[in-house]
Design a protein around this motif. Structure first.
Motif, PDB file in Angstrom:
ATOM      1  N   ARG A   1       0.862  -1.182   0.000  1.00 46.15           N
ATOM      2  CA  ARG A   1       0.000   0.000   0.000  1.00 46.15           C
ATOM      3  C   ARG A   1       0.900   1.234   0.000  1.00 46.15           C
ATOM      4  N   ILE A   2       0.761   2.049  -1.029  1.00 46.35           N
ATOM      5  CA  ILE A   2       1.570   3.261  -1.182  1.00 46.35           C
ATOM      6  C   ILE A   2       0.713   4.435  -0.745  1.00 46.35           C
ATOM      7  N   TRP A   3       1.093   5.067   0.356  1.00 48.91           N
ATOM      8  CA  TRP A   3       0.287   6.141   0.931  1.00 48.91           C
ATOM      9  C   TRP A   3       0.787   7.493   0.443  1.00 48.91           C
ATOM     10  N   VAL A   4      -0.151   8.281  -0.078  1.00 46.29           N
ATOM     11  CA  VAL A   4       0.198   9.564  -0.693  1.00 46.29           C
ATOM     12  C   VAL A   4      -0.623  10.689  -0.070  1.00 46.29           C
ATOM     13  N   TYR A   5      -0.192  11.922  -0.291  1.00 43.33           N
ATOM     14  CA  TYR A   5      -0.818  13.116   0.279  1.00 43.33           C
ATOM     15  C   TYR A   5      -0.364  14.290  -0.577  1.00 43.33           C
ATOM     16  N   ASP A   6      -1.071  15.394  -0.501  1.00 37.26           N
ATOM     17  CA  ASP A   6      -0.698  16.579  -1.277  1.00 37.26           C
ATOM     18  C   ASP A   6       0.735  16.998  -0.931  1.00 37.26           C
ATOM     19  N   GLY A   7       1.440  17.458  -1.951  1.00 40.00           N
ATOM     20  CA  GLY A   7       2.784  17.985  -1.739  1.00 40.00           C
ATOM     21  C   GLY A   7       3.895  16.977  -1.904  1.00 40.00           C
ATOM     22  N   ILE A   8       3.582  15.742  -2.310  1.00 36.49           N
ATOM     23  CA  ILE A   8       4.635  14.746  -2.496  1.00 36.49           C
ATOM     24  C   ILE A   8       5.369  14.983  -3.816  1.00 36.49           C
ATOM     25  N   LEU A   9       6.457  14.243  -4.015  1.00 35.56           N
ATOM     26  CA  LEU A   9       7.172  14.244  -5.285  1.00 35.56           C
ATOM     27  C   LEU A   9       6.595  13.128  -6.153  1.00 35.56           C
TER      28      LEU A   9
ATOM     29  N   GLY B   1       8.302   9.706  -6.638  1.00 38.21           N
ATOM     30  CA  GLY B   1       8.306   8.785  -5.509  1.00 38.21           C
ATOM     31  C   GLY B   1       7.164   7.797  -5.535  1.00 38.21           C
ATOM     32  N   VAL B   2       6.172   8.017  -6.406  1.00 35.42           N
ATOM     33  CA  VAL B   2       5.088   7.059  -6.602  1.00 35.42           C
ATOM     34  C   VAL B   2       5.423   6.156  -7.785  1.00 35.42           C
TER      35      VAL B   2
ATOM     36  N   GLY C   1       7.859 -24.377  -8.894  1.00 36.92           N
ATOM     37  CA  GLY C   1       7.945 -23.331  -7.877  1.00 36.92           C
ATOM     38  C   GLY C   1       7.834 -21.974  -8.527  1.00 36.92           C
ATOM     39  N   SER C   2       7.421 -20.996  -7.772  1.00 38.38           N
ATOM     40  CA  SER C   2       7.276 -19.657  -8.352  1.00 38.38           C
ATOM     41  C   SER C   2       7.641 -18.612  -7.318  1.00 38.38           C
ATOM     42  N   LEU C   3       8.146 -17.495  -7.795  1.00 36.42           N
ATOM     43  CA  LEU C   3       8.461 -16.378  -6.925  1.00 36.42           C
ATOM     44  C   LEU C   3       7.196 -15.588  -6.632  1.00 36.42           C
ATOM     45  N   PRO C   4       7.117 -14.961  -5.466  1.00 35.16           N
ATOM     46  CA  PRO C   4       5.920 -14.170  -5.163  1.00 35.16           C
ATOM     47  C   PRO C   4       5.793 -12.974  -6.090  1.00 35.16           C
ATOM     48  N   LYS C   5       4.564 -12.570  -6.322  1.00 36.42           N
ATOM     49  CA  LYS C   5       4.322 -11.379  -7.122  1.00 36.42           C
ATOM     50  C   LYS C   5       3.949 -10.216  -6.214  1.00 36.42           C
ATOM     51  N   PHE C   6       4.218  -9.025  -6.718  1.00 38.74           N
ATOM     52  CA  PHE C   6       3.906  -7.818  -5.964  1.00 38.74           C
ATOM     53  C   PHE C   6       2.655  -7.165  -6.536  1.00 38.74           C
ATOM     54  N   ALA C   7       1.745  -6.801  -5.636  1.00 36.07           N
ATOM     55  CA  ALA C   7       0.550  -6.044  -6.020  1.00 36.07           C
ATOM     56  C   ALA C   7       0.553  -4.762  -5.207  1.00 36.07           C
ATOM     57  N   TRP C   8       0.099  -3.682  -5.811  1.00 36.65           N
ATOM     58  CA  TRP C   8       0.167  -2.404  -5.112  1.00 36.65           C
ATOM     59  C   TRP C   8      -1.122  -1.616  -5.278  1.00 36.65           C
ATOM     60  N   ARG C   9      -1.373  -0.790  -4.316  1.00 36.98           N
ATOM     61  CA  ARG C   9      -2.484   0.164  -4.337  1.00 36.98           C
ATOM     62  C   ARG C   9      -1.951   1.515  -3.896  1.00 36.98           C
ATOM     63  N   VAL C  10      -2.369   2.560  -4.560  1.00 37.33           N
ATOM     64  CA  VAL C  10      -2.023   3.925  -4.159  1.00 37.33           C
ATOM     65  C   VAL C  10      -3.226   4.481  -3.385  1.00 37.33           C
ATOM     66  N   GLU C  11      -2.992   4.952  -2.166  1.00 35.92           N
ATOM     67  CA  GLU C  11      -4.096   5.362  -1.297  1.00 35.92           C
ATOM     68  C   GLU C  11      -3.823   6.730  -0.672  1.00 35.92           C
TER      69      GLU C  11
END
Length: 340
Positions: free
Chosen positions: A5-13, A16-17, A39-49
């Motif tokens: 979970r990528i947490w964002v707010y006003d004023g960021i660069l 960086g997202v 066998g398999s490597l884990p996958k990454f899932a993301w959400r911008v919040e």
């Protein structure tokens, strides 16, 4: 599946997202290629919040879309804090109420076992939540003094690009978000995939120190006339060397008075400031022109090149020759370099 979970707010660069997402996406693509039968490597899932689920506006005026609202009750393997662009913590967009909400959510996620990751000024948000107390952390080198004053319970290691302890990973200056993302890939999918990803995206994972990038001198942004005169005198007589007793006599004050004024105005003793001044001038010489170590040493007031070399490496983390190779402006092929 590793949930980030990528947490964002006003004023960021904005970078960086997008930057970390590019790293996680590359890791997924490369990981699928590397996976062995059975066998398999884990996958990454993301959400911008964001705090209210609405798009945020970056420091440069861009609008960043989000996938939803920050909800501390929702499970995450990683919470990645983006870096607010502010000159002081009081400039955090949204004020203390939004900061309190964010702090509470961070504490809850950490208690639930999520890895917390922040870089640059994002580390202020972890510190405000009390999550860095008695733990190691880093931040942007230019913010180190302010951070240390504001959060004395944090074990600040401002020279380092990355630190980690107790499920909290901390990155230094702005583009350390790339190193931070690679570190998260390593933590959840292994060193091999992390290195493969870093190589594919040309990310320098050997970069472990911020010291060679740091500016050792702050602006003369104080109102102490005595210290300003002392600084001007040091700059004017740099090549000749400077003794504290001679400087105090020239200013018609005692050494004790001079020390006190320097500590109050800039937080450094006069001799430490002089050392930093010498290193900054030396860095400029190495960056802008072909020059020998002996010439640099003489121009900044050191007759003993060995002593100067040791001081330079202690302050910047690099030898003068290594610094010149990394930061010198492009010149002709015949431009001389310092011997290794």
């Amino acid at each position: 599946m590793i949930t980030i979970r990528i947490w964002v707010y006003d004023g960021i660069l904005a970078s960086g997202v997008a930057g970390p997402i590019d790293v996680f996406n590359a890791a997924n693509l490369l990981g699928a290629r590397e996976s062995m039968p059975g066998g398999s490597l884990p996958k990454f899932a993301w959400r911008v919040e964001s705090l209210d689920g609405q798009p945020v506006r970056t420091a440069s005026g861009q609008s960043i879309a989000v996938d939803g609202k920050i909800d501390a009750r929702k499970r995450a393997d990683v919470v990645l804090l983006t870096a607010p662009f502010f000159t002081s913590m009081d400039d955090f967009v949204g004020g203390r109420e939004r900061l309190a909400t964010l702090s509470s959510a961070l504490r809850r996620q950490h208690k639930a076992g999520a890895v917390l990751a922040a870089y640059c000024t994002g580390n202020y948000l972890l510190a405000e939540a009390g999550l860095l107390d008695q733990r190691v952390a880093t931040t942007h080198w230019a913010k180190a003094a302010d951070f240390a004053r504001r959060y004395p319970r944090v074990e600040l290691r401002a020279r380092e690009v990355l630190t980690g302890q107790d499920g909290i990973v901390s990155g230094g200056s702005v583009t350390s978000y790339l190193n931070l993302a690679v570190r998260l890939v390593e933590m959840f999918a292994g060193e091999k995939l992390a290195l493969t990803t870093a190589k594919a995206l040309l990310i320098d994972v050997s970069r472990t120190s911020q010291a060679s990038y740091a500016t050792l001198l702050g602006e003369h942004g104080h109102t102490d006339a005595l210290v300003a005169r002392a600084q001007q005198r040091m700059e004017a007589t740099l090549a000749k060397g400077c003794r504290l007793s001679e400087l105090a006599a020239w200013l018609a004050v005692s050494e004790r008075t001079l020390n006190r004024h320097f500590k109050e105005a800039i937080g450094l003793a006069p001799l430490e400031y002089l050392q930093n001044l010498r290193i900054e001038v030396a860095k400029q010489l190495l960056e802008t022109r072909p020059i020998t170590l002996e010439m640099v040493s003489e121009r900044v007031g050191y007759g003993d090149t060995s002593t100067f070399r040791q001081l330079f490496k202690r302050k910047t983390g690099l030898s003068p020759s290594a610094y010149q190779m990394r930061f010198a402006r492009p010149a002709g092929d015949d431009a001389p370099r310092l011997p290794s």
